[in-house]
Design a protein around this motif. Structure first.
Motif, PDB file in Angstrom:
ATOM      1  N   PRO A 106      77.764 -20.701  60.421  1.00 52.69           N
ATOM      2  CA  PRO A 106      79.180 -20.838  59.009  1.00 52.69           C
ATOM      3  C   PRO A 106      79.752 -20.401  60.253  1.00 52.69           C
ATOM      4  N   GLY A 107      80.533 -19.457  60.803  1.00 52.00           N
ATOM      5  CA  GLY A 107      81.187 -19.018  61.887  1.00 52.00           C
ATOM      6  C   GLY A 107      82.029 -18.386  60.665  1.00 52.00           C
ATOM      7  N   THR A 108      82.643 -17.064  61.158  1.00 55.87           N
ATOM      8  CA  THR A 108      83.539 -15.953  60.978  1.00 55.87           C
ATOM      9  C   THR A 108      84.743 -16.657  61.636  1.00 55.87           C
ATOM     10  N   ARG A 109      85.904 -16.366  60.499  1.00 53.23           N
ATOM     11  CA  ARG A 109      87.558 -16.403  60.289  1.00 53.23           C
ATOM     12  C   ARG A 109      87.979 -15.371  60.576  1.00 53.23           C
ATOM     13  N   LEU A 110      88.329 -14.274  61.993  1.00 53.80           N
ATOM     14  CA  LEU A 110      89.206 -13.112  61.888  1.00 53.80           C
ATOM     15  C   LEU A 110      90.880 -13.677  61.223  1.00 53.80           C
ATOM     16  N   THR A 111      91.260 -12.874  61.086  1.00 50.78           N
ATOM     17  CA  THR A 111      92.367 -12.594  61.512  1.00 50.78           C
ATOM     18  C   THR A 111      92.874 -10.934  61.283  1.00 50.78           C
ATOM     19  N   VAL A 112      93.429 -11.037  62.551  1.00 54.25           N
ATOM     20  CA  VAL A 112      94.038  -9.268  63.072  1.00 54.25           C
ATOM     21  C   VAL A 112      95.548  -8.751  62.324  1.00 54.25           C
ATOM     22  N   LEU A 113      95.897  -8.377  61.647  1.00 59.05           N
ATOM     23  CA  LEU A 113      97.322  -8.091  62.000  1.00 59.05           C
ATOM     24  C   LEU A 113      98.037  -6.955  62.712  1.00 59.05           C
TER      25      LEU A 113
END
Lengths: 113, 112
Positions: A106-113
């Motif tokens: 299903p995927g991993t949605r990664l956000t790096v701030l």
């Protein structure tokens, strides 16, 4: 059809943190893959594995690393996350053979701030 | 270096119409795949094509492969709204390397 799982599904994290994206499959597939996909764009192969203790780099240069200690498990690690790592990461697996259709998690949605 | 080109990249069409998506690839490969992706979702396998002249059909979708022309087509017959999605073709990397090289995808919108 393969059962393939990814955790976490969503991750928001600060710059410099170490992260591991998990991928597991229950079909006993030998081959596993990691792809990176920006929204609305094509997938790029970053790592793959033929089986236990096998890891190979894909087309897209990546600062991530992978390991394959068990057949069913193929984690991806970023030692120091950066905003440029923000993307979706898709794991896939397939049997060995010519018609080796890859089945995607299903995927991993990664956000790096 | 293997390159995979799809066209069109965006397609808006009406229900009931027919249309074809094209996928060209730059180097010899023995495997070509079509996948579907819905917004925010993962990829669903549609077809795998392994030989020249291969044709596969599932419902309103039919895929074909011409290895000599390095061309695959995905034909949509009498489109319905449920077929709205992004369609990707992908080609086996070959040359001793595993994994797939993907096209940029065709974003298909089917309007009533």
């Amino acid at each position: 059809e393969a059962d393939i799982y990814q955790t976490p599904r969503y991750l928001v994290i600060g710059t410099g943190k170490k992260i591991t994206l998990e991928c597991s499959q229950t079909m006993g597939h030998d081959k596993m893959y990691w792809y990176q996909q920006d929204p609305g764009m094509e997938l790029h192969l970053i790592h793959y594995s033929y089986g236990v203790n096998s890891t190979e780099k894909g087309d897209l240069s990546s600062e991530s690393t992978v390991s394959r200690i068990r057949t069913e498990h193929f984690p991806l690690t970023l030692e120091s996350a950066r905003p440029s790592h923000t993307s979706q990461y898709l794991c896939a697996s397939s049997e060995s053979g010519r018609a080796d259709t890859q089945y995607f998690g299903p995927g991993t949605r990664l956000t790096v701030l | 270096e293997l390159k995979v080109e799809q066209n069109p990249l965006f397609l808006s069409m009406q229900e009931g119409k027919n249309y074809t998506i094209y996928c060209n690839y730059s180097t010899t490969s023995d495997r070509l795949y079509w996948y579907r992706q819905d917004p925010g979702k993962s990829l669903e396998s549609l077809f795998v094509l392994l030989s020249n002249g291969a044709v596969k059909q599932e419902g309103r979708l039919m895929a074909s492969l011409d290895t000599k022309a390095r061309l695959s087509t995905l034909h949509i017959t009498a489109a319905v709204h449920d077929l709205s999605a992004t369609y990707f073709c992908a080609v086996g990397r070959g040359g001793g390397a595993d994994g797939l090289t993907f096209g940029k995808g065709t974003h298909l919108i089917i309007q009533p």
